[in-house]
Design an enzyme around this catalytic site. Sequence first.
Site, PDB file in Angstrom:
ATOM      1  N   GLY A  19       0.798  -1.224   0.000  1.00 18.06           N
ATOM      2  CA  GLY A  19       0.000   0.000   0.000  1.00 18.06           C
ATOM      3  C   GLY A  19       0.830   1.273   0.000  1.00 18.06           C
ATOM      4  N   GLY A  24       8.874   6.939   5.761  1.00 14.93           N
ATOM      5  CA  GLY A  24      10.062   6.689   6.578  1.00 14.93           C
ATOM      6  C   GLY A  24      10.551   5.254   6.481  1.00 14.93           C
ATOM      7  N   ASN A  25       9.732   4.398   5.882  1.00 11.72           N
ATOM      8  CA  ASN A  25      10.108   3.004   5.654  1.00 11.72           C
ATOM      9  C   ASN A  25      10.357   2.904   4.143  1.00 11.72           C
ATOM     10  OD1 ASN A  25       9.803   0.309   4.811  1.00 11.72           O
ATOM     11  ND2 ASN A  25       8.315  -0.190   6.392  1.00 11.72           N
ATOM     12  N   ALA A  27      11.414   0.691   1.959  1.00 14.17           N
ATOM     13  CA  ALA A  27      10.873  -0.397   1.134  1.00 14.17           C
ATOM     14  C   ALA A  27       9.374  -0.203   0.908  1.00 14.17           C
ATOM     15  CB  ALA A  27      11.131  -1.744   1.809  1.00 14.17           C
ATOM     16  N   SER A  28       8.654   0.124   1.963  1.00 20.38           N
ATOM     17  CA  SER A  28       7.205   0.323   1.829  1.00 20.38           C
ATOM     18  C   SER A  28       6.913   1.440   0.839  1.00 20.38           C
ATOM     19  CB  SER A  28       6.602   0.644   3.205  1.00 20.38           C
ATOM     20  OG  SER A  28       5.400   1.372   3.085  1.00 20.38           O
ATOM     21  N   HIS A 137      -2.717   2.879   9.519  1.00 23.05           N
ATOM     22  CA  HIS A 137      -3.013   1.467   9.219  1.00 23.05           C
ATOM     23  C   HIS A 137      -2.561   0.528  10.331  1.00 23.05           C
ATOM     24  CE1 HIS A 137       1.183   1.623   7.822  1.00 23.05           C
ATOM     25  NE2 HIS A 137       1.206   0.308   7.788  1.00 23.05           N
ATOM     26  N   GLU A 174       6.053   1.467  19.651  1.00 27.23           N
ATOM     27  CA  GLU A 174       6.126   0.483  18.571  1.00 27.23           C
ATOM     28  C   GLU A 174       6.539  -0.896  19.076  1.00 27.23           C
ATOM     29  OE1 GLU A 174       5.891   1.313  14.889  1.00 27.23           O
ATOM     30  OE2 GLU A 174       4.803   3.047  15.622  1.00 27.23           O
ATOM     31  N   ARG A 214       9.206   7.274  15.522  1.00 26.40           N
ATOM     32  CA  ARG A 214       7.938   6.682  15.968  1.00 26.40           C
ATOM     33  C   ARG A 214       7.853   6.484  17.481  1.00 26.40           C
ATOM     34  NH1 ARG A 214       6.087   1.942  11.765  1.00 26.40           N
ATOM     35  NH2 ARG A 214       7.100   2.697   9.886  1.00 26.40           N
ATOM     36  N   HIS A 250      12.869   1.894  12.995  1.00 31.10           N
ATOM     37  CA  HIS A 250      12.843   1.202  14.293  1.00 31.10           C
ATOM     38  C   HIS A 250      14.290   0.857  14.666  1.00 31.10           C
ATOM     39  CE1 HIS A 250       8.574  -0.489  13.336  1.00 31.10           C
ATOM     40  NE2 HIS A 250       8.449   0.477  14.227  1.00 31.10           N
ATOM     41  N   ASN A 365       7.841  -4.699   2.062  1.00 35.62           N
ATOM     42  CA  ASN A 365       7.125  -3.756   2.914  1.00 35.62           C
ATOM     43  C   ASN A 365       7.981  -3.336   4.104  1.00 35.62           C
ATOM     44  OD1 ASN A 365       4.653  -2.795   2.063  1.00 35.62           O
ATOM     45  ND2 ASN A 365       3.529  -4.636   2.675  1.00 35.62           N
ATOM     46  N   CYS A 371      11.423  -8.440  12.259  1.00 40.51           N
ATOM     47  CA  CYS A 371      10.095  -7.805  12.348  1.00 40.51           C
ATOM     48  C   CYS A 371       9.008  -8.845  12.507  1.00 40.51           C
ATOM     49  CB  CYS A 371       9.770  -7.045  11.068  1.00 40.51           C
ATOM     50  SG  CYS A 371      10.915  -5.762  10.638  1.00 40.51           S
TER      51      CYS A 371
HETATM   52  O1  SUG Z   1       5.386  -0.477  10.347  1.00 42.22           O
HETATM   53  N1  SUG Z   1       5.456  -1.829   7.085  1.00 42.22           N
HETATM   54  C1  SUG Z   1       5.743  -1.974   8.516  1.00 42.22           C
HETATM   55  C2  SUG Z   1       7.025  -2.743   8.704  1.00 42.22           C
HETATM   56  C3  SUG Z   1       7.253  -3.060  10.151  1.00 42.22           C
HETATM   57  C4  SUG Z   1       8.608  -3.616  10.384  1.00 42.22           C
HETATM   58  N2  SUG Z   1       8.752  -3.923  11.741  1.00 42.22           N
HETATM   59  C5  SUG Z   1       9.900  -3.824  12.443  1.00 42.22           C
HETATM   60  N3  SUG Z   1      10.944  -3.198  11.961  1.00 42.22           N
HETATM   61  N4  SUG Z   1       9.931  -4.347  13.613  1.00 42.22           N
HETATM   62  C6  SUG Z   1       5.819  -0.603   9.191  1.00 42.22           C
HETATM   63  O2  SUG Z   1       6.329   0.337   8.568  1.00 42.22           O
HETATM   64  C7  SUG Z   1       4.076  -1.247   5.204  1.00 42.22           C
HETATM   65  C8  SUG Z   1       2.673  -1.511   4.743  1.00 42.22           C
HETATM   66  C9  SUG Z   1       2.412  -1.036   3.360  1.00 42.22           C
HETATM   67  O3  SUG Z   1       3.041  -0.101   2.883  1.00 42.22           O
HETATM   68  O4  SUG Z   1       1.517  -1.635   2.702  1.00 42.22           O
HETATM   69  C10 SUG Z   1       4.267  -1.414   6.692  1.00 42.22           C
HETATM   70  O5  SUG Z   1       3.350  -1.186   7.449  1.00 42.22           O
END
Ligand code: SUG
Length: 448
Positions: A19, A24-25, A27-28, A137, A174, A214, A250, A365, A371
């Site tokens: 999604g 900040g992530n 890959a996502s 989400h 978190e 976070r 994280h 993601n 994780c």
């Molecule tokens: O919270 N990704 C999660 C990944 C969590 C990883 N957890 C740890 N590092 N412990 C997050 O960012 C992406 C969902 C999306 O883009 O569809 C997402 O929620």
Amino acid sequence: MSAYEVNFDGLVGPTHNYGGLSLGNVASQSNGQVASNPREAAKQGLAKMKALMDRGFCQGVIPPQERPDIRALKGLGFSGSDAQVLDSAARTSMPLLVACSSASSMWTANACTVSPSADTRDGRVHFTVANLNSKFHRSIEPPATSALLKAMFPDERYFAHHGALPAVPHFGDEGAANHSRLHAGVGSRGIEFFVFGKSAFDTRYRQPALYPARQTLEASRAVMRLHGLDPRYVVFAQQNPDVVDHGVFHNDVIAVANGEVLFFHEDAYIAPERVLDELAEKLRHVGGTLRPIMVRRSDVCIDDAVQSYLFNSQLLTHADGTMLLVVPEECRQNTAVWRYLQKLAQSGGPIRELLVLDLKQSMRNGGGPACLRLRVELTDVERQAVNSGVLLTPTLHERLLRWVDTHYRDRLVDTDLADPSLLDECRTALDELTGLLGLGCPYPFQQG
Ligand code: SUG
């Protein structure tokens, strides 16, 4: 009394999709709108669980949550039958439907923070559900997470459950992704290590400029109090805001601890020398000797660490005391990281073995091996009190594979999320899973 760590992995849910939801992530954000394969994702997760079970580690499983979350959508004003809710959300507010459909509860390192009984004042294992309020989400996960944890760890003589902290930015929490433990032996008192990204009230702590931090210091301190931890055995450290701005959302994206070992990047923390000194000093008081393994930026730069998820690895102790590092396939594909890992395994240090796993579906993601799992250290007696249906056995593994084959699609894009039959498939699957895991938790794990 013997004790051991159990890793409870999140089973990937049937709506696993990309999604692009997590600012900040990295890959996502870069994979939003790519087609996902929920069946493959669930199987990759099960393969990880099996690989560790086969190596003699104690492995558990946490079921997914019901998605799309009709209750959350109704709370946002969509009304009518489930099909009408899905339809009007898809037509008028697709981002909300996508957010309410995320299978993000698979990343159980974010489910809660756990303190083992060796560390707590009342001698019980304490759980505080993470509010995850930095991302919409994820903020809808806590009620079901809370119900699940209570169903898995039901006996109040051994387990204490705390609800999520107030869901406001001041207490952004978190869970275990920002909490680790160092100790001289499983079952003995440990040093609980809380890492935060920012302080809500204290302006002396610098914040990242680009991406959100976070976890707050205030949330970590609240968890310490709730769990009845003795501050003499607790260490707080701030994440380096500059690495947060490079995608380290994280602490478990930049460090992992196990036993006396802290495996981390030299840029992980503000004032790393002070952090190491305090950890070493406190660990000494519980009979341990800190064994830091610090990765230099000249060996692995932050961008390579984030892209490969080197530190989102699982570090586990074999019976002979040597350690196994479980890394994602992306580490092997990154030249600098792989070169470093080869050297590490041959260095004569505690980490002797590497296990490389394909977790691509989750990795896209931003979810690596660490994780996907929640670590719970349990004594024998506490382990007997766990709802045994969630502990993985070869038979349960086989059943879960068949269950995935029966209920999961092999392709999902955002427009599929409005399909009422996807919701039905998810409900049917969870209904059956409740029985498979013997949880006795009222379907669909949605009550708080
Ligand atoms: O919270 N990704 C999660 C990944 C969590 C990883 N957890 C740890 N590092 N412990 C997050 O960012 C992406 C969902 C999306 O883009 O569809 C997402 O929620």
